[in-house]
Design a protein around this motif. Sequence first.
Motif, mmCIF file in Angstrom:
data_model
loop_
_atom_site.group_PDB
_atom_site.id
_atom_site.type_symbol
_atom_site.label_atom_id
_atom_site.label_comp_id
_atom_site.label_asym_id
_atom_site.label_seq_id
_atom_site.Cartn_x
_atom_site.Cartn_y
_atom_site.Cartn_z
ATOM 1 N N PHE A 32 44.925 33.092 45.928
ATOM 2 C CA PHE A 32 45.374 32.887 44.560
ATOM 3 C C PHE A 32 44.426 33.567 43.589
ATOM 4 C CE2 PHE A 32 42.383 29.325 44.491
ATOM 5 C CZ PHE A 32 41.910 29.356 43.190
ATOM 6 N N GLY A 33 44.950 33.748 42.386
ATOM 7 C CA GLY A 33 44.151 34.200 41.260
ATOM 8 C C GLY A 33 44.517 33.354 40.060
ATOM 9 N N ALA A 34 43.525 32.998 39.250
ATOM 10 C CA ALA A 34 43.760 32.189 38.050
ATOM 11 C C ALA A 34 42.968 32.768 36.895
ATOM 12 C CB ALA A 34 43.349 30.743 38.290
ATOM 13 N N ARG A 87 39.857 40.342 43.429
ATOM 14 C CA ARG A 87 40.472 40.500 42.113
ATOM 15 C C ARG A 87 41.985 40.344 42.252
ATOM 16 N NH1 ARG A 87 39.091 46.917 41.567
ATOM 17 N NH2 ARG A 87 40.363 47.586 43.308
ATOM 18 N N MET A 88 42.615 39.948 41.161
ATOM 19 C CA MET A 88 44.069 39.886 41.053
ATOM 20 C C MET A 88 44.396 40.154 39.595
ATOM 21 S SD MET A 88 46.778 36.772 41.819
ATOM 22 C CE MET A 88 46.732 36.839 43.605
ATOM 23 N N ASP A 89 45.199 41.157 39.357
ATOM 24 C CA ASP A 89 45.612 41.440 37.985
ATOM 25 C C ASP A 89 46.909 42.218 37.949
ATOM 26 O OD1 ASP A 89 44.633 44.039 38.599
ATOM 27 O OD2 ASP A 89 42.722 43.594 37.672
ATOM 28 N N VAL A 143 56.545 38.104 37.710
ATOM 29 C CA VAL A 143 55.122 38.308 38.017
ATOM 30 C C VAL A 143 54.991 39.567 38.857
ATOM 31 C CG1 VAL A 143 53.179 37.363 39.329
ATOM 32 C CG2 VAL A 143 54.584 35.839 37.921
ATOM 33 N N ASN A 144 54.177 40.509 38.385
ATOM 34 C CA ASN A 144 53.850 41.729 39.118
ATOM 35 C C ASN A 144 52.347 41.879 39.092
ATOM 36 O OD1 ASN A 144 56.377 43.101 39.920
ATOM 37 N ND2 ASN A 144 56.783 42.993 37.721
ATOM 38 N N VAL A 145 51.692 41.480 40.192
ATOM 39 C CA VAL A 145 50.235 41.560 40.255
ATOM 40 C C VAL A 145 49.796 42.267 41.529
ATOM 41 C CG1 VAL A 145 49.808 39.509 38.826
ATOM 42 C CG2 VAL A 145 50.010 39.262 41.308
ATOM 43 N N GLN A 146 48.670 42.934 41.415
ATOM 44 C CA GLN A 146 47.986 43.530 42.557
ATOM 45 C C GLN A 146 46.809 42.624 42.887
ATOM 46 O OE1 GLN A 146 46.913 47.275 40.803
ATOM 47 N NE2 GLN A 146 48.654 48.305 41.756
ATOM 48 N N GLN A 161 44.687 38.903 34.210
ATOM 49 C CA GLN A 161 43.453 39.313 34.882
ATOM 50 C C GLN A 161 42.728 38.041 35.315
ATOM 51 O OE1 GLN A 161 41.423 41.884 32.077
ATOM 52 N NE2 GLN A 161 42.356 43.672 33.031
ATOM 53 N N ALA A 162 42.767 37.781 36.611
ATOM 54 C CA ALA A 162 42.175 36.556 37.137
ATOM 55 C C ALA A 162 40.671 36.553 36.951
ATOM 56 C CB ALA A 162 42.519 36.402 38.608
#
Length: 142
Positions: free
Chosen positions: A49-51, A18-20, A134-137, A33-34
């Motif tokens: 990556f997350g898309a 996950r990446m969000d 961009v601030n993602v976990q 939210q990828a």
Amino acid sequence: MSKHNKFAHPNGPESEGRMDGIINIDGTDHTFQADRVYMDEQDGALRFFGARTVDENPDKFEAVQVQLTPPTISTGKYQVGGESVKDVIYVDHQTGNSYTADKGEVSLTRSIPLKQLFGVVSCEFSVGGRTTIVNVQYAFKG
């Protein structure tokens, strides 16, 4: 973080990730939210990556991609512009164009061999004259 997305890693159907987080464009936040995620160690780098698909159109998406070197890079914090950050890329969902981070940091916790990877990407980009933060976990398990 959102629920896991399956097929984060190509080596098995039980992989997930996950990446969000939040993306801020000129002072306006929106949620990222990828719905597609991926990680690997190829081409001399650890890549992930997350898309997220926009407007249910698979050809229109927003993405965050990170490449760190070497592929066996250790757990740590890495600055954009440093020797270990090959690039951090943001794909703008409005134009489809890719932009490289101007500054920021990637924090990384990982296993060797690559079975688990998680951390935070916090970077600033200039996107068509607009400041984009961009601030993602992220969390991947494969």
